[in-house]
Design a protein around this motif. Structure first.
Motif, PDB file in Angstrom:
ATOM      1  N   UNK A   1      -6.362  27.395  17.640  1.00 31.47           N
ATOM      2  CA  UNK A   1      -7.733  27.163  17.174  1.00 31.47           C
ATOM      3  C   UNK A   1      -8.465  28.492  17.009  1.00 31.47           C
ATOM      4  N   UNK A   2      -8.289  29.403  17.953  1.00 25.65           N
ATOM      5  CA  UNK A   2      -8.965  30.698  17.871  1.00 25.65           C
ATOM      6  C   UNK A   2      -8.518  31.492  16.650  1.00 25.65           C
ATOM      7  N   UNK A   3      -7.246  31.362  16.287  1.00 28.93           N
ATOM      8  CA  UNK A   3      -6.760  32.049  15.091  1.00 28.93           C
ATOM      9  C   UNK A   3      -7.501  31.537  13.854  1.00 28.93           C
ATOM     10  N   UNK A   4      -7.768  30.239  13.812  1.00 29.01           N
ATOM     11  CA  UNK A   4      -8.531  29.658  12.705  1.00 29.01           C
ATOM     12  C   UNK A   4      -9.979  30.172  12.720  1.00 29.01           C
ATOM     13  N   UNK A   5     -10.564  30.219  13.906  1.00 29.04           N
ATOM     14  CA  UNK A   5     -11.964  30.637  14.023  1.00 29.04           C
ATOM     15  C   UNK A   5     -12.160  32.100  13.651  1.00 29.04           C
ATOM     16  N   UNK A   6     -11.112  32.900  13.799  1.00 32.16           N
ATOM     17  CA  UNK A   6     -11.203  34.337  13.495  1.00 32.16           C
ATOM     18  C   UNK A   6     -10.796  34.664  12.065  1.00 32.16           C
ATOM     19  N   UNK A   7     -10.596  33.663  11.242  1.00 30.10           N
ATOM     20  CA  UNK A   7     -10.168  33.902   9.862  1.00 30.10           C
ATOM     21  C   UNK A   7     -11.200  34.778   9.149  1.00 30.10           C
ATOM     22  N   UNK A   8     -10.743  35.665   8.273  1.00 30.47           N
ATOM     23  CA  UNK A   8     -11.683  36.546   7.566  1.00 30.47           C
ATOM     24  C   UNK A   8     -12.579  35.758   6.624  1.00 30.47           C
ATOM     25  N   UNK A   9     -13.707  36.362   6.283  1.00 31.25           N
ATOM     26  CA  UNK A   9     -14.645  35.715   5.368  1.00 31.25           C
ATOM     27  C   UNK A   9     -15.798  35.082   6.113  1.00 31.25           C
ATOM     28  N   UNK A  10     -16.337  34.036   5.527  1.00 33.86           N
ATOM     29  CA  UNK A  10     -17.498  33.355   6.084  1.00 33.86           C
ATOM     30  C   UNK A  10     -17.196  32.762   7.461  1.00 33.86           C
ATOM     31  N   UNK A  11     -17.987  33.112   8.488  1.00 34.27           N
ATOM     32  CA  UNK A  11     -17.760  32.546   9.829  1.00 34.27           C
ATOM     33  C   UNK A  11     -17.895  31.022   9.855  1.00 34.27           C
ATOM     34  N   UNK A  12     -18.899  30.483   9.157  1.00 31.75           N
ATOM     35  CA  UNK A  12     -19.081  29.037   9.160  1.00 31.75           C
ATOM     36  C   UNK A  12     -17.967  28.332   8.398  1.00 31.75           C
ATOM     37  N   UNK A  13     -17.487  28.963   7.343  1.00 33.86           N
ATOM     38  CA  UNK A  13     -16.360  28.373   6.608  1.00 33.86           C
ATOM     39  C   UNK A  13     -15.130  28.315   7.511  1.00 33.86           C
ATOM     40  N   UNK A  14     -14.937  29.343   8.337  1.00 33.45           N
ATOM     41  CA  UNK A  14     -13.807  29.360   9.252  1.00 33.45           C
ATOM     42  C   UNK A  14     -13.923  28.248  10.287  1.00 33.45           C
ATOM     43  N   UNK A  15     -15.137  28.023  10.790  1.00 35.06           N
ATOM     44  CA  UNK A  15     -15.369  26.973  11.784  1.00 35.06           C
ATOM     45  C   UNK A  15     -15.115  25.601  11.166  1.00 35.06           C
ATOM     46  N   UNK A  16     -15.628  25.397   9.962  1.00 37.32           N
ATOM     47  CA  UNK A  16     -15.437  24.115   9.287  1.00 37.32           C
ATOM     48  C   UNK A  16     -13.955  23.880   8.991  1.00 37.32           C
ATOM     49  N   UNK A  17     -13.278  24.920   8.550  1.00 31.96           N
ATOM     50  CA  UNK A  17     -11.847  24.816   8.256  1.00 31.96           C
ATOM     51  C   UNK A  17     -11.041  24.519   9.520  1.00 31.96           C
ATOM     52  N   UNK A  18     -11.447  25.125  10.642  1.00 38.16           N
ATOM     53  CA  UNK A  18     -10.744  24.904  11.909  1.00 38.16           C
ATOM     54  C   UNK A  18     -10.791  23.432  12.312  1.00 38.16           C
ATOM     55  N   UNK A  19     -11.931  22.781  12.083  1.00 46.61           N
ATOM     56  CA  UNK A  19     -12.056  21.363  12.407  1.00 46.61           C
ATOM     57  C   UNK A  19     -11.093  20.518  11.574  1.00 46.61           C
TER      58      UNK A  19
END
Length: 199
Positions: free
Chosen positions: A70-88
């Motif tokens: 999950x943390x790897x998803x949250x640390x994805x480059x680019x928009x922080x909120x996009x990374x959070x939404x994608x992680x879900x």
């Protein structure tokens, strides 16, 4: 000279995780563990200790691997909120989310609550590591203007964590894969709504 083990301890541990994930600690017998791990009693005890020691080791590995993904998803480059939404959404697509596999972390929390200090230490440490990464992303979203400076990021973190737990429980209850994804997408939309309100 020490005799080399004739089995892969890591693979055996993954089989133990699967067994505990399905039934929890108390309901999983030593015989079921030996069968799942394809080990004799002595080999199991020599390598992992008794049932409780095996459970604690399996739990630590399970929650650590889950948080790492999950943390790897949250640390994805680019928009922080996009990374959070994608992680879900990506979480809802995990192969181990099913009524048969269950979730060892949720099982442990439901079975032990906060009564067992060692179980609590393991689950809380993993939860803290995930929350730290999540809050870093939310703070970055504030700094980059995706979230208002007054946004309650602690509340958003609570919502994210509760959504993950809800998806795990829904999967255990037999919810189909499309339903799990819809839950994640609705939750993801909530983060999009928060973002759009500051634009």
């Amino acid at each position: 000279m020490a005799r080399t083990k004739e089995f892969d301890p890591g693979r055996a541990l993954q089989h133990a995780i699967s067994a505990f994930s399905q039934k929890g600690f108390a309901a999983t017998s030593t015989e079921e563990l030996m069968s799942a791990m394809q080990l004799g009693r002595q080999s199991m005890y020599d390598t992992f200790g008794d049932k409780r020691a095996l459970f604690l080791k399996a739990l630590e590995v399970y929650v650590s691997e889950s948080v790492r993904a999950i943390n790897a998803e949250l640390r994805a480059p680019g928009s922080p909120l996009a990374a959070i939404r994608s992680a879900l959404v990506h979480f809802s697509e995990r192969k181990d989310l099913s009524s048969t596999d269950g979730c060892m972390g949720i099982n442990a929390i439901c079975e032990f609550g906060m009564r067992d200090e060692e179980v609590t230490r393991i689950t809380r440490r993993a939860a803290n590591a995930q929350r730290h990464t999540l809050l870093d992303g939310l703070k970055r979203a504030q700094m980059e203007g995706e979230l208002d400076a007054r946004t309650d990021i602690e509340g958003l973190a609570d919502f994210f964590e509760s959504t993950l737990a809800g998806i795990r429980i829904a999967a255990k209850a037999g919810k189909a894969r499309p339903a799990l994804k819809r839950i994640a997408e609705v939750a993801s939309g909530a983060f999009a709504d928060v973002q759009s309100s500051v634009r």
